[in-house]
Structures are given as structure tokens and as C-alpha cells.
Design a protein around this motif. Structure first.
Motif, PDB file in Angstrom:
ATOM      1  N   LEU A 225       0.840  -1.202   0.000  1.00 16.23           N
ATOM      2  CA  LEU A 225       0.000   0.000   0.000  1.00 16.23           C
ATOM      3  C   LEU A 225       0.879   1.256   0.000  1.00 16.23           C
ATOM      4  O   LEU A 225       0.583   2.222  -0.696  1.00 16.23           O
ATOM      5  N   GLN A 228       1.778   2.640  -3.224  1.00 12.70           N
ATOM      6  CA  GLN A 228       0.677   3.060  -4.108  1.00 12.70           C
ATOM      7  C   GLN A 228       0.126   4.424  -3.706  1.00 12.70           C
ATOM      8  O   GLN A 228      -0.782   4.934  -4.345  1.00 12.70           O
ATOM      9  N   SER A 248      -3.079   6.372   6.428  1.00 16.24           N
ATOM     10  CA  SER A 248      -3.372   5.804   5.097  1.00 16.24           C
ATOM     11  C   SER A 248      -3.500   4.291   5.197  1.00 16.24           C
ATOM     12  O   SER A 248      -4.390   3.681   4.584  1.00 16.24           O
ATOM     13  N   HIS A 252      -6.835   1.812   4.733  1.00 12.25           N
ATOM     14  CA  HIS A 252      -6.786   0.651   3.831  1.00 12.25           C
ATOM     15  C   HIS A 252      -7.340  -0.583   4.544  1.00 12.25           C
ATOM     16  O   HIS A 252      -8.184  -1.303   3.998  1.00 12.25           O
ATOM     17  N   LEU A 258      -8.630   2.703  -2.622  1.00  8.72           N
ATOM     18  CA  LEU A 258      -7.296   3.233  -2.918  1.00  8.72           C
ATOM     19  C   LEU A 258      -7.359   4.667  -3.456  1.00  8.72           C
ATOM     20  O   LEU A 258      -6.548   5.520  -3.084  1.00  8.72           O
ATOM     21  N   GLU A 259      -8.338   4.928  -4.335  1.00  7.65           N
ATOM     22  CA  GLU A 259      -8.406   6.284  -4.920  1.00  7.65           C
ATOM     23  C   GLU A 259      -8.595   7.347  -3.851  1.00  7.65           C
ATOM     24  O   GLU A 259      -7.979   8.412  -3.896  1.00  7.65           O
ATOM     25  N   GLN A 262      -5.391   7.766  -1.912  1.00  7.51           N
ATOM     26  CA  GLN A 262      -4.423   8.537  -2.702  1.00  7.51           C
ATOM     27  C   GLN A 262      -4.799  10.022  -2.722  1.00  7.51           C
ATOM     28  O   GLN A 262      -3.925  10.894  -2.654  1.00  7.51           O
TER      29      GLN A 262
END
Ligand SMILES: Cc1cc2nc3c(=O)[nH]c(=O)nc-3n(C[C@H](O)[C@H](O)[C@H](O)COP(=O)(O)O)c2cc1C
Length: 322
Positions: A225, A228, A248, A252, A258-259, A262
Motif C-alpha cells: 500500500l 501506491q 493511510s 486501507h 485506494l483512490e 491517494q
């Protein structure tokens, strides 16, 4: 070949170093000339990290040379995380041609990789990186306690017992160094311990988070992760990274997409705090090994080298009297 002989080999091209050999690893973006020179001036080997921008590395090499190493050629070139293990052969050949006076060391994280690299790339030394290491490493690997002796045995059986072995991963003090030497390593490579040095290039909040962390196996986690957070993962498939557990990562685990992770990360890194926070609340990864729980204060890198060396010697002397 016994580790004592490896030490002899290493000290022949690292003549300023003192036994046991302590190395600060090339933490890209963190280990610049001030850290590398402080470690080398204390009788260790300080490695410079590089990022994709090679012009930065060359200016740091110039600075390191003017501070410390006028009479030395770049002693060691360090390779890690090739896309394929077979890539190292060509890389080592090119480096030997470009810098014949330098020794080429490769860091690997499994017995299989150690055997493959010894056979195909013939490095001057290999660092066996255990799973406790901070930063990137093999997703599937063992800790140094089993990795170092198993790799040493396998290499000796395969006729590569002359390649000096170093150990990395989870070692932050003299106890860890003495243990690594007992396992058969000729020296120890440390990263996390130097995150709490005065010379390291780290954001003060990230350094505060390192100092605060306790119970390293709980406070850190290996995960892809972390690679990413900024976009697509560019690391080879076999690798992941160990970071402090940050928000983060917690998101997760809690099922946030994920978007969204991010998006929150990209907003956070624009702030003065760069996405770092204490208390596990930051969005940015803070690479650190499980030894982080033992690291309690910021010290000069040279003082760290001297202290860790002294501790290791005292422990080994004490064990000799048992
Ligand atoms: C902040 C940080 C950055 C790192 N960056 C690199 C790097 O750029 N290249 C590399 O070969 N290893 C890198 N490593 C991994 C080290 O080579 C080494 O395996 C690791 O630090 C040893 O474990 P320790 O952190 O528990 O001492 C990094 C480690 C840390 C903690």
C-alpha cells in the motif's frame, strides 16, 4: 571462509574502518553527505543514497569527497531492488568498467536470491536483508536470525563461501550487532537507527514519529500500500516496504478505497507537514524497521557509530567470559 577472513578482505579496501564494521545504509533522500561522512569519520562506512535525479547524487559525492574522502576512491557501490535478479550481472560489469577501484555490494533478502546473485553477478560482498528492515525489501523473507546462517551455509555449499556477508534489518544497537556477528555476518548495515541522527535529512515530524514509536512489530507494517500512495507502484513485484503504521494504512485496513486514500495523501503532502504526523495520524509513509521501538533519542551519527561499536565489543567480551 570464516567471517574473520571476510573482515580482513573488507578492511583491505575500507582501511579507515574499525571492527566491528558498521555501515549506514544508502537511504535514498535521507542519507546525504553529512550523514555518510559523519559515519565514515567515526570509523564506519557511510553510504550515500540516491534518488532518480543523479545530478543530486553527484553533488553529494563532491561534498563527501571534500569533507572526508580526498584520498579514497568511491569505496563501495551498492545495488538493490533490480527488476530481475539477472539484471545485476550486467550492472556489476558496467560498474566495474566505469569505476574499477570500487567494490560492488548487492543487498538481497532471500537465500535463493543470494545464491543466484553470487553465481551470476559475482559481487564483492552481499548484504542479507532480514524482514525486520525498514524501507523496501523482499515481501517474503525471514529475519536475520535464520536468513544469515542459512544463506551462509548455502553459499558455502555452492562454492561461494568467499563472498563476505553483511546483515541488515532490525539492528539498532550493540546487542543486535553482536548477535549479527554471532550469526556469521562480517559487518552490520543500519538504516532506522540513523533516522534518529542529527545529520539525516528527515522531516522533523517524521523524526518525532520515529522517536515516539514503541513495540516495533506493532508500530510498523510491511505493505505494498505504501508504494501506491503516490500513484502506480513502480517497485518490482517481489518487493514491498516497511513503514510506521500511518492513517493511510489504517484506512486501507478499514476498507477505504485506494483512490480515496491517494486523494487524501496527495492533499496532505502539499502542506508544510508533508503528510507526516505523530500518533499514527499522518498520511505519508515513514519508512522504519522493527528496531524503531528501541530508538529513543537523536544523537550525532558519529556518536551512534562509536556507541554501538563499544556496546557490541562489551557484549562480545562478556560472552567470551561465560
Ligand atoms: C528510510 C529508509 C530508506 C531506505 N532507502 C533505501 C534505498 O534507497 N536503497 C536501499 O538499498 N535501501 C534502502 N533502505 C533499506 C536499507 O538498505 C536497509 O535494508 C534497512 O534500513 C535495514 O534495516 P533497519 O532499517 O532496520 O536498519 C532504506 C531504509 C530506510 C529505513
Amino acid at each position: 571462509m570464516p567471517p574473520q577472513q571476510w573482515s580482513h578482505t573488507l578492511s583491505s579496501y575500507l582501511p579507515w574502518t574499525t571492527s566491528p564494521l558498521l555501515i549506514s545504509d544508502p537511504m535514498g533522500g535521507f542519507a546525504w553527505a553529512p550523514l555518510a561522512t559523519a559515519v565514515s569519520l567515526a570509523g564506519g562506512l557511510g553510504l550515500l543514497g540516491s534518488l532518480a535525479d543523479m545530478s543530486q547524487l553527484s553533488s553529494q559525492l563532491t561534498e563527501a569527497r571534500s569533507t572526508f574522502a580526498a584520498e579514497f576512491q568511491p569505496a563501495v557501490l551498492w545495488l538493490f531492488a533490480a527488476p530481475q535478479l539477472d539484471d545485476y550481472g550486467a550492472w556489476v560489469a558496467a560498474l566495474r568498467e566505469a569505476s574499477p577501484a570500487s567494490s560492488v555490494w548487492i543487498q538481497v533478502g532471500t537465500v535463493e536470491a543470494a545464491l543466484h546473485v553470487a553465481r551470476t553477478a559475482r559481487p564483492d560482498a552481499m548484504c542479507l536483508q532480514g524482514a525486520d528492515a525498514g524501507g523496501h525489501g523482499f515481501e517474503r523473507g525471514a529475519g536475520v536470525v535464520s536468513l544469515v546462517p542459512e544463506a551462509a551455509d548455502a553459499l558455502a555449499r555452492a562454492g561461494h563461501g568467499d563472498v563476505p556477508l553483511l546483515a541488515s534489518g532490525g539492528v539498532v544497537d550493540g546487542r543486535g550487532v553482536a548477535a549479527a556477528l554471532a550469526l556469521g555476518a562480517a559487518g552490520v548495515v543500519m538504516g532506522t537507527r540513523f533516522l534518529a541522527s542529527r545529520e539525516v535529512a528527515i522531516h522533523p515530524i517524521a523524526q518525532a514519529a520515529v522517536l515516539e514509536a514503541r513495540d516495533g512489530g506493532q508500530a510498523t507494517r510491511r505493505s505494498k500500500l505504501f508504494d501506491q500512495l503516490r500513484g502506480p507502484n513502480v517497485w518490482p513485484e517481489a518487493y514491498d516496504g516497511r513503514s510506521l503504521v500511518v492513517q493511510s494504512y489504517q484506512d486501507h485496513v478499514d476498507g477505504v478505497g485506494l483512490e480515496e486514500i491517494q486523494r487524501l495523501h496527495s492533499e496532505a503532502v502539499l502542506q508544510d507537514h508533508k503528510g507526516y504526523a505523530t500518533g499514527g495520524k499522518g498520511r505519508a509513509a515513514i519508512w522504519a524497521g522493527t528496531g524503531v521501538g528501541i530508538v529513543r533519542e537523536v544523537e550525532g551519527a558519529g556518536d551512534i557509530v562509536e556507541k554501538v561499536r563499544r556496546e557490541a565489543r562489551e557484549i562480545m567480551d562478556g560472552l567470551g567470559k561465560l
